[in-house]
Each structure stands twice: as C-alpha cells, then as structure tokens.
Design a protein around this motif. Structure first.
Motif, mmCIF file in Angstrom:
data_model
loop_
_atom_site.group_PDB
_atom_site.id
_atom_site.type_symbol
_atom_site.label_atom_id
_atom_site.label_comp_id
_atom_site.label_asym_id
_atom_site.label_seq_id
_atom_site.Cartn_x
_atom_site.Cartn_y
_atom_site.Cartn_z
ATOM 1 N N GLU A 11 0.684 -0.778 0.152
ATOM 2 C CA GLU A 11 -0.231 -0.049 -0.188
ATOM 3 C C GLU A 11 0.584 1.110 0.292
ATOM 4 O O GLU A 11 2.083 0.849 0.826
ATOM 5 C CB GLU A 11 -1.163 -0.124 1.554
ATOM 6 C CG GLU A 11 -0.127 -0.316 3.263
ATOM 7 C CD GLU A 11 -0.613 -0.065 3.862
ATOM 8 O OE1 GLU A 11 -1.496 -1.365 4.086
ATOM 9 O OE2 GLU A 11 -0.407 0.576 4.656
ATOM 10 N N ASP A 12 0.363 2.409 -0.515
ATOM 11 C CA ASP A 12 0.754 3.512 -0.504
ATOM 12 C C ASP A 12 0.771 4.459 0.865
ATOM 13 O O ASP A 12 -0.005 3.708 1.655
ATOM 14 C CB ASP A 12 0.305 4.163 -1.164
ATOM 15 C CG ASP A 12 1.592 4.967 -2.235
ATOM 16 O OD1 ASP A 12 2.510 5.033 -1.600
ATOM 17 O OD2 ASP A 12 2.020 4.762 -3.402
ATOM 18 N N TRP A 13 1.919 5.151 1.041
ATOM 19 C CA TRP A 13 1.647 5.967 2.335
ATOM 20 C C TRP A 13 0.646 6.820 2.708
ATOM 21 O O TRP A 13 0.421 6.872 3.865
ATOM 22 C CB TRP A 13 3.903 7.291 2.215
ATOM 23 C CG TRP A 13 3.235 7.606 1.785
ATOM 24 C CD1 TRP A 13 3.637 8.135 0.323
ATOM 25 C CD2 TRP A 13 2.733 9.021 2.009
ATOM 26 N NE1 TRP A 13 3.410 9.041 -0.560
ATOM 27 C CE2 TRP A 13 2.832 9.923 0.474
ATOM 28 C CE3 TRP A 13 1.733 10.221 2.444
ATOM 29 C CZ2 TRP A 13 2.037 11.236 -0.026
ATOM 30 C CZ3 TRP A 13 1.257 10.911 2.248
ATOM 31 C CH2 TRP A 13 1.614 12.018 1.468
ATOM 32 N N PHE A 14 0.318 7.049 1.905
ATOM 33 C CA PHE A 14 -1.115 7.837 2.517
ATOM 34 C C PHE A 14 -2.336 6.903 2.401
ATOM 35 O O PHE A 14 -3.880 7.174 2.569
ATOM 36 C CB PHE A 14 -1.692 8.527 1.470
ATOM 37 C CG PHE A 14 -1.420 8.422 0.026
ATOM 38 C CD1 PHE A 14 -2.739 7.539 -1.255
ATOM 39 C CD2 PHE A 14 -0.193 8.611 -0.720
ATOM 40 C CE1 PHE A 14 -2.320 7.116 -2.323
ATOM 41 C CE2 PHE A 14 -0.374 8.322 -2.023
ATOM 42 C CZ PHE A 14 -0.743 7.555 -3.356
ATOM 43 N N GLN A 27 -8.613 12.536 -3.858
ATOM 44 C CA GLN A 27 -6.911 12.967 -3.714
ATOM 45 C C GLN A 27 -5.547 11.814 -3.913
ATOM 46 O O GLN A 27 -4.740 12.414 -4.585
ATOM 47 C CB GLN A 27 -6.516 13.929 -2.262
ATOM 48 C CG GLN A 27 -7.867 15.289 -2.693
ATOM 49 C CD GLN A 27 -7.051 15.987 -1.459
ATOM 50 O OE1 GLN A 27 -6.279 15.720 -0.995
ATOM 51 N NE2 GLN A 27 -8.537 16.429 -1.063
ATOM 52 N N TRP A 28 -5.569 10.839 -4.397
ATOM 53 C CA TRP A 28 -4.922 9.743 -4.402
ATOM 54 C C TRP A 28 -4.081 9.743 -5.539
ATOM 55 O O TRP A 28 -3.047 10.133 -5.190
ATOM 56 C CB TRP A 28 -4.853 8.454 -3.908
ATOM 57 C CG TRP A 28 -5.935 8.376 -2.841
ATOM 58 C CD1 TRP A 28 -5.625 9.125 -1.506
ATOM 59 C CD2 TRP A 28 -7.021 6.774 -2.004
ATOM 60 N NE1 TRP A 28 -6.402 8.286 -0.518
ATOM 61 C CE2 TRP A 28 -6.867 6.983 -0.900
ATOM 62 C CE3 TRP A 28 -6.538 5.580 -3.065
ATOM 63 C CZ2 TRP A 28 -7.036 6.060 -0.085
ATOM 64 C CZ3 TRP A 28 -7.263 4.733 -1.988
ATOM 65 C CH2 TRP A 28 -7.316 4.829 -0.704
ATOM 66 N N ASP A 29 -4.726 10.152 -6.512
ATOM 67 C CA ASP A 29 -3.642 9.942 -7.901
ATOM 68 C C ASP A 29 -3.243 11.038 -7.713
ATOM 69 O O ASP A 29 -2.315 11.695 -8.545
ATOM 70 C CB ASP A 29 -4.611 10.000 -9.187
ATOM 71 C CG ASP A 29 -4.776 8.806 -9.309
ATOM 72 O OD1 ASP A 29 -4.323 8.000 -9.392
ATOM 73 O OD2 ASP A 29 -6.629 8.492 -9.749
ATOM 74 N N ALA A 30 -3.601 12.390 -6.915
ATOM 75 C CA ALA A 30 -2.590 13.699 -7.247
ATOM 76 C C ALA A 30 -1.148 13.967 -6.351
ATOM 77 O O ALA A 30 -0.078 14.768 -6.389
ATOM 78 C CB ALA A 30 -3.252 14.695 -6.243
ATOM 79 N N LEU A 31 -1.367 12.738 -5.031
ATOM 80 C CA LEU A 31 -0.135 13.089 -4.129
ATOM 81 C C LEU A 31 1.366 11.970 -5.073
ATOM 82 O O LEU A 31 0.740 11.408 -5.970
ATOM 83 C CB LEU A 31 -0.468 11.704 -3.122
ATOM 84 C CG LEU A 31 -1.702 12.584 -2.131
ATOM 85 C CD1 LEU A 31 -2.691 11.367 -0.678
ATOM 86 C CD2 LEU A 31 -1.882 14.117 -0.919
ATOM 87 N N ASP A 32 1.968 12.102 -4.580
ATOM 88 C CA ASP A 32 3.365 11.154 -5.261
ATOM 89 C C ASP A 32 3.625 10.228 -4.123
ATOM 90 O O ASP A 32 4.067 9.989 -2.908
ATOM 91 C CB ASP A 32 4.563 12.766 -4.028
ATOM 92 C CG ASP A 32 6.184 11.705 -4.479
ATOM 93 O OD1 ASP A 32 5.866 11.266 -5.502
ATOM 94 O OD2 ASP A 32 7.083 11.713 -3.417
ATOM 95 N N SER A 33 3.089 9.680 -5.322
ATOM 96 C CA SER A 33 3.234 7.334 -4.537
ATOM 97 C C SER A 33 4.306 7.545 -4.907
ATOM 98 O O SER A 33 5.847 7.848 -5.369
ATOM 99 C CB SER A 33 2.847 7.391 -6.009
ATOM 100 O OG SER A 33 2.557 5.729 -5.921
#
Ligand code: ZN
Length: 279
Positions: A11-14, A27-33
């Motif tokens: 999973e990602d940090w968010f 908003q997930w797609d806009a975060l720094d994966s």
C-alpha cells in the motif's frame, strides 16, 4: 516448506484507515506515490537474504502499477489481497465489503497474478467487530486469512496465536496470526508495526526461535512505507501516529538483520497452510 512467513502489505504511504477527511481517495492520484521503489527495496532485501514472502496487494495499487505485481510474482513470491480501497472491514456493510474484495481480486488478477487465495484486512479490522465478513471471504475463494491480531485494540488477546481453522457457514478458513510479544504483562505486536520497529533484531530472532521450538511458525509483516528513506508524514491522531511513525529510523537495516537471521517463505508454504490447501 518454510519455517516462518514474511508478509508485505503493499500500500502507499497515504493508504491510512480513517483519514478520509484529510486525504480522501479522490486526492490519491495527485499525491507523490512511493509504493513502487519502496516495494522494490523490500524485494531486493528478500532476495539478498534468500527469502520469499507473501505480498498482500491493495487493488488501487495493482491497477496503477501492474508491472510491480508481475515483478513480485516473477520473484517467486505469493501474491495475495489487501482490499481495494483500504477501508476498515467493520466500517463497511457486508455488501460493500464483498464489492471491495471483488474489485481487489479483479485488479490484482488483471495485473497478472495467478490464483488468489490469501487475504489480509486493512488494520487487522476483520476482527470481533466484523465476524460476518469471514463467510464472504470463503465464498469469494479465500482459503487463508491473516487479518486477526491477537492483541488488544486492533484485535483481541483471546485470539489464538498459532495457525488455526475458523469455521463459517460457507466453509472453513485457515487463520494465520502475526507474532506477538509481551510487555508489562500485555500481549503486544512483535512481528509487525511499532513492536517490530522497537525491537532489536536479536530479540525478534529469539522470539522466532522460541516459536519454532514449540513447532509453531512466526508470521512477520511490514509495509513498504516503513522503509522509505524520506517518508511523507500525515498529521494523525496519537494512537495512529504511533502505529505509523514510531522508530522508522534505521528500520530497514534492522529488518535486514532479521531477514538474514531466520528462514522465511510465503504464508501458503507454511506447513499448516500447505496441509490445509492440499486437504
Ligand atoms: Zn494496510
């Protein structure tokens, strides 16, 4: 056959339960994966120490990074499921849980995974507050579950600590609990989370050896974000902040020592699991 199991919740940090007010999925797609490089680092550490693992993959991640799923598969690891939207099971209706699980299966399968028979709920949330979810897992093809932590707060100290079948109206599952330790007379995480990050590698290896002497496996679990060299932080309420951010510093090096000091494989290759899957 492996004496112990190592697992990774991909999973990602968010992907943090219960923070929809701060970081909603829209908003997930806009975060720094950061899930791809950090998962690759774990793949490297496993390969360098001669171990394999189960990677329980969030559907949202599989859909966006299908090549990562194939890398995991091609490394000889087991691919499993960790929900699509990373929501706590007890917050969902049975219908919403089933829909999420089906999305998870479809996304991981479309990315190239083989048979999917192993599941872990986000934040150990398939616990005493969501017993209705167990037969749904069976109906959707799950044979192995690793969602129930034998500790207070996220699970129950009354849960058994070694692999055990759970009967449901739809059939039975084999439950594979994570390694617990003791602190001030309480059962606490030792094979995951703050407990694993707090412990020195020698203490973790001693606990694994003690389990193995009793004929029991030890199940460890980590997240890719725990070994991120520069992890983004989200402002969280105290218990969640502790669970997520306590003693991340130096964790990757300590984890490598643990990986080098014991023998790990995927959940499906634990002796109890192999016998269960054959039966
Ligand atoms: Zn998770």
């Amino acid at each position: 056959m492996a004496a112990n199991a190592f697992t990774v919740d991909v999973e990602d940090w968010f992907h943090i339960c219960g923070i929809d007010d701060r970081l909603p999925p829209s908003q997930w797609d806009a975060l720094d994966s950061r899930v791809v490089p950090t998962t690759r680092a774990l793949l490297d550490d496993l390969a360098a120490t001669g171990n394999r693992a189960t990677f329980l993959i969030v559907g949202w991640v599989a859909e966006r990074f299908p090549a990562l799923v194939r890398e995991i598969r091609d490394g000889g690891h087991e691919v499993g499921l960790h929900s699509y939207w990373h929501r706590r099971v007890f917050d969902l209706s049975p219908e919403a849980f089933r829909d999420d699980l089906r999305l998870n299966i479809a996304a991981v399968r479309a990315a190239g995974a083989g048979p999917l028979t192993t599941f872990r709920a986000p934040e150990w949330s398939l616990n005493q507050h969501a017993p209705w979810a167990l037969p749904i897992l069976v109906e959707e093809g799950i044979r192995l579950d690793a969602s129930r932590a034998p500790v207070a707060r996220v699970g129950s100290p009354a849960f058994p600590r070694r692999p055990h079948p759970i009967a449901t109206v739809a059939g039975a599952l084999l439950e594979l609990p994570p390694l617990v330790g003791r602190l001030a007379g309480q059962a606490v995480p030792l094979g995951w989370g703050w407990g694993l990050r707090k412990a020195e590698p020698g203490a973790v290896l001693d606990a694994i050896a003690a389990n193995n002497r009793k004929g029991d496996p030890a199940v460890l679990t980590v997240h890719p974000w725990e070994i991120d060299p520069a992890p983004p932080h989200v402002r969280l309420p105290p218990p969640l902040a502790f669970a997520h951010y306590y003693r991340l510093s130096g964790f990757r090096a300590r984890l490598r020592e643990v990986l080098a000091g014991a023998e790990f494989g995927p959940l499906c290759e634990l002796p109890d699991a192999e016998a269960w899957l054959r039966a």
